[in-house]
Design a protein around this motif. Structure first.
Motif, PDB file in Angstrom:
ATOM      1  N   VAL A  19     -12.894   0.100   4.692  1.00 21.30           N
ATOM      2  CA  VAL A  19     -13.013  -0.904   3.585  1.00 21.30           C
ATOM      3  C   VAL A  19     -11.747  -0.146   2.416  1.00 21.30           C
ATOM      4  CG1 VAL A  19     -13.751  -3.156   2.558  1.00 21.30           C
ATOM      5  CG2 VAL A  19     -14.280  -2.895   4.155  1.00 21.30           C
ATOM      6  N   TRP A  20     -13.200   0.547   2.550  1.00 21.30           N
ATOM      7  CA  TRP A  20     -12.006   0.946   1.869  1.00 21.30           C
ATOM      8  C   TRP A  20     -11.151   2.243   1.692  1.00 21.30           C
ATOM      9  CZ3 TRP A  20     -13.423   2.431  -3.590  1.00 21.30           C
ATOM     10  CH2 TRP A  20     -12.855   3.564  -4.133  1.00 21.30           C
ATOM     11  N   ASP A  21     -10.406   2.733   2.816  1.00 22.85           N
ATOM     12  CA  ASP A  21      -9.486   3.203   2.896  1.00 22.85           C
ATOM     13  C   ASP A  21      -8.144   2.229   3.192  1.00 22.85           C
ATOM     14  OD1 ASP A  21     -10.254   5.741   3.764  1.00 22.85           O
ATOM     15  OD2 ASP A  21     -10.077   5.632   5.900  1.00 22.85           O
ATOM     16  N   GLU A  22      -7.819   0.755   3.425  1.00 20.95           N
ATOM     17  CA  GLU A  22      -7.661   0.022   3.494  1.00 20.95           C
ATOM     18  C   GLU A  22      -7.202  -0.299   1.850  1.00 20.95           C
ATOM     19  OE1 GLU A  22      -5.074  -2.570   4.319  1.00 20.95           O
ATOM     20  OE2 GLU A  22      -5.725  -1.153   5.243  1.00 20.95           O
ATOM     21  N   ALA A  23      -8.472  -0.417   1.166  1.00 20.66           N
ATOM     22  CA  ALA A  23      -7.804  -1.266  -0.719  1.00 20.66           C
ATOM     23  C   ALA A  23      -7.204   0.421  -0.859  1.00 20.66           C
ATOM     24  CB  ALA A  23      -9.636  -1.076  -0.951  1.00 20.66           C
ATOM     25  N   LEU A  24      -7.646   2.109  -0.258  1.00 19.28           N
ATOM     26  CA  LEU A  24      -6.668   2.608  -1.284  1.00 19.28           C
ATOM     27  C   LEU A  24      -5.419   2.196  -0.575  1.00 19.28           C
ATOM     28  CD1 LEU A  24      -9.107   6.103  -0.543  1.00 19.28           C
ATOM     29  CD2 LEU A  24      -8.230   4.392  -2.933  1.00 19.28           C
ATOM     30  N   ARG A  25      -5.097   2.210   0.539  1.00 23.34           N
ATOM     31  CA  ARG A  25      -3.940   2.328   1.174  1.00 23.34           C
ATOM     32  C   ARG A  25      -2.680   1.161   0.713  1.00 23.34           C
ATOM     33  NH1 ARG A  25      -2.818   4.116   5.686  1.00 23.34           N
ATOM     34  NH2 ARG A  25      -4.391   4.110   6.374  1.00 23.34           N
ATOM     35  N   LYS A  26      -3.178   0.075   0.168  1.00 21.35           N
ATOM     36  CA  LYS A  26      -2.944  -1.519  -0.591  1.00 21.35           C
ATOM     37  C   LYS A  26      -2.490  -0.852  -2.350  1.00 21.35           C
ATOM     38  CE  LYS A  26      -4.698  -5.295   2.073  1.00 21.35           C
ATOM     39  NZ  LYS A  26      -5.504  -6.451   1.798  1.00 21.35           N
ATOM     40  N   GLN A  27      -3.700   0.047  -3.242  1.00 22.94           N
ATOM     41  CA  GLN A  27      -3.358   0.097  -4.083  1.00 22.94           C
ATOM     42  C   GLN A  27      -2.629   1.247  -4.304  1.00 22.94           C
ATOM     43  OE1 GLN A  27      -4.501  -0.116  -6.710  1.00 22.94           O
ATOM     44  NE2 GLN A  27      -2.883   0.859  -8.487  1.00 22.94           N
ATOM     45  N   ARG A  28      -1.550   1.656  -3.176  1.00 24.94           N
ATOM     46  CA  ARG A  28      -0.644   3.043  -3.013  1.00 24.94           C
ATOM     47  C   ARG A  28       0.684   2.323  -2.992  1.00 24.94           C
ATOM     48  NH1 ARG A  28       1.537   6.208  -5.719  1.00 24.94           N
ATOM     49  NH2 ARG A  28       3.008   7.866  -4.264  1.00 24.94           N
ATOM     50  N   TYR A  29       0.526   1.233  -1.938  1.00 26.30           N
ATOM     51  CA  TYR A  29       1.756   0.259  -1.580  1.00 26.30           C
ATOM     52  C   TYR A  29       2.290  -0.302  -2.900  1.00 26.30           C
ATOM     53  CZ  TYR A  29       2.491  -0.427   2.688  1.00 26.30           C
ATOM     54  OH  TYR A  29       2.474   0.076   5.115  1.00 26.30           O
ATOM     55  N   GLN A  30       1.386  -0.927  -3.676  1.00 23.67           N
ATOM     56  CA  GLN A  30       0.943  -1.468  -5.368  1.00 23.67           C
ATOM     57  C   GLN A  30       1.747  -0.338  -5.848  1.00 23.67           C
ATOM     58  OE1 GLN A  30      -2.158  -3.344  -6.484  1.00 23.67           O
ATOM     59  NE2 GLN A  30      -1.577  -5.200  -5.345  1.00 23.67           N
ATOM     60  N   GLN A  31       1.515   0.756  -5.911  1.00 22.99           N
ATOM     61  CA  GLN A  31       2.101   1.645  -7.151  1.00 22.99           C
ATOM     62  C   GLN A  31       3.395   2.081  -6.133  1.00 22.99           C
ATOM     63  OE1 GLN A  31      -0.405   5.031  -7.165  1.00 22.99           O
ATOM     64  NE2 GLN A  31       0.529   6.004  -9.351  1.00 22.99           N
ATOM     65  N   TYR A  33       5.893   0.812  -5.033  1.00 25.60           N
ATOM     66  CA  TYR A  33       6.726  -0.399  -5.287  1.00 25.60           C
ATOM     67  C   TYR A  33       7.109  -0.750  -6.913  1.00 25.60           C
ATOM     68  CZ  TYR A  33       6.810  -3.000  -0.698  1.00 25.60           C
ATOM     69  OH  TYR A  33       6.972  -3.046   0.721  1.00 25.60           O
ATOM     70  N   SER A  34       6.516  -0.509  -7.726  1.00 24.01           N
ATOM     71  CA  SER A  34       6.546  -0.169  -9.432  1.00 24.01           C
ATOM     72  C   SER A  34       7.629   0.905  -9.490  1.00 24.01           C
ATOM     73  CB  SER A  34       4.832  -0.248 -10.038  1.00 24.01           C
ATOM     74  OG  SER A  34       5.380  -0.028 -10.925  1.00 24.01           O
ATOM     75  N   GLU A  35       6.491   2.214  -8.945  1.00 24.67           N
ATOM     76  CA  GLU A  35       7.890   3.007  -9.328  1.00 24.67           C
ATOM     77  C   GLU A  35       9.372   2.874  -8.952  1.00 24.67           C
ATOM     78  OE1 GLU A  35       5.508   6.551  -8.065  1.00 24.67           O
ATOM     79  OE2 GLU A  35       3.789   6.091  -9.111  1.00 24.67           O
ATOM     80  N   ILE A  36       9.104   2.800  -7.874  1.00 23.55           N
ATOM     81  CA  ILE A  36      10.409   2.489  -6.797  1.00 23.55           C
ATOM     82  C   ILE A  36      11.189   1.073  -7.445  1.00 23.55           C
ATOM     83  CG2 ILE A  36      11.679   0.744  -4.588  1.00 23.55           C
ATOM     84  CD1 ILE A  36       9.462   2.555  -2.842  1.00 23.55           C
ATOM     85  N   ASN A  38      10.765   0.887 -10.749  1.00 21.95           N
ATOM     86  CA  ASN A  38      11.823   2.152 -12.809  1.00 21.95           C
ATOM     87  C   ASN A  38      12.609   2.518 -11.829  1.00 21.95           C
ATOM     88  OD1 ASN A  38       9.274   0.700 -13.752  1.00 21.95           O
ATOM     89  ND2 ASN A  38       7.953   2.094 -13.708  1.00 21.95           N
ATOM     90  N   ALA A  39      12.353   3.319 -10.611  1.00 19.98           N
ATOM     91  CA  ALA A  39      13.224   4.051 -10.281  1.00 19.98           C
ATOM     92  C   ALA A  39      14.792   3.683 -10.051  1.00 19.98           C
ATOM     93  CB  ALA A  39      12.893   5.602  -8.619  1.00 19.98           C
ATOM     94  N   LEU A  40      14.812   2.743  -9.557  1.00 17.90           N
ATOM     95  CA  LEU A  40      15.816   1.811  -9.656  1.00 17.90           C
ATOM     96  C   LEU A  40      16.897   0.525 -10.995  1.00 17.90           C
ATOM     97  CD1 LEU A  40      15.085  -0.706  -6.408  1.00 17.90           C
ATOM     98  CD2 LEU A  40      16.343   0.829  -6.855  1.00 17.90           C
ATOM     99  N   ALA A  41      15.640   0.495 -11.393  1.00 13.17           N
ATOM    100  CA  ALA A  41      16.044  -0.116 -13.506  1.00 13.17           C
ATOM    101  C   ALA A  41      16.797   1.447 -14.069  1.00 13.17           C
ATOM    102  CB  ALA A  41      14.564   0.002 -13.837  1.00 13.17           C
ATOM    103  N   LYS A  42      16.282   2.664 -13.256  1.00 13.60           N
ATOM    104  CA  LYS A  42      17.038   4.004 -14.054  1.00 13.60           C
ATOM    105  C   LYS A  42      18.396   4.246 -13.436  1.00 13.60           C
ATOM    106  CE  LYS A  42      12.347   5.672 -16.182  1.00 13.60           C
ATOM    107  NZ  LYS A  42      11.517   6.068 -15.818  1.00 13.60           N
ATOM    108  N   GLY A  43      18.673   4.444 -12.969  1.00  9.61           N
ATOM    109  CA  GLY A  43      19.636   4.734 -11.120  1.00  9.61           C
ATOM    110  C   GLY A  43      18.679   6.122 -10.922  1.00  9.61           C
ATOM    111  N   ASP A  44      17.463   6.220 -11.124  1.00 11.02           N
ATOM    112  CA  ASP A  44      16.801   7.688  -9.797  1.00 11.02           C
ATOM    113  C   ASP A  44      17.140   6.909  -9.082  1.00 11.02           C
ATOM    114  OD1 ASP A  44      15.866   9.902 -10.004  1.00 11.02           O
ATOM    115  OD2 ASP A  44      13.892  10.181 -11.679  1.00 11.02           O
TER     116      ASP A  44
END
Length: 60
Positions: A19-31, A33-36, A38-44
């Protein structure tokens, strides 16, 4: 009786870890996607490629 209790505790511990591993995996996915986004918005392009590569690896 003690062997059953130990077995139960080990199985419970493994279930909690899953359960803990799945929660961490979902959190990293969300993070990622957010960073991706931002990278698209900046053209990085470099950051975008690194982040999408990590996302691909995480999905395996």
């Amino acid at each position: 009786m003690d062997k059953i209790k130990v077995t139960y505790e080990v199985m419970l511990s493994l279930a909690a870890e899953m359960v803990w591993d799945e929660a961490l995996r979902k959190q990293r996915y969300q993070q990622l996607y957010s960073e991706i986004d931002n990278a698209l918005a900046k053209g990085d392009e470099v950051a975008f490629r690194l982040l999408t590569d990590e996302l691909k690896i995480l999905g395996k």
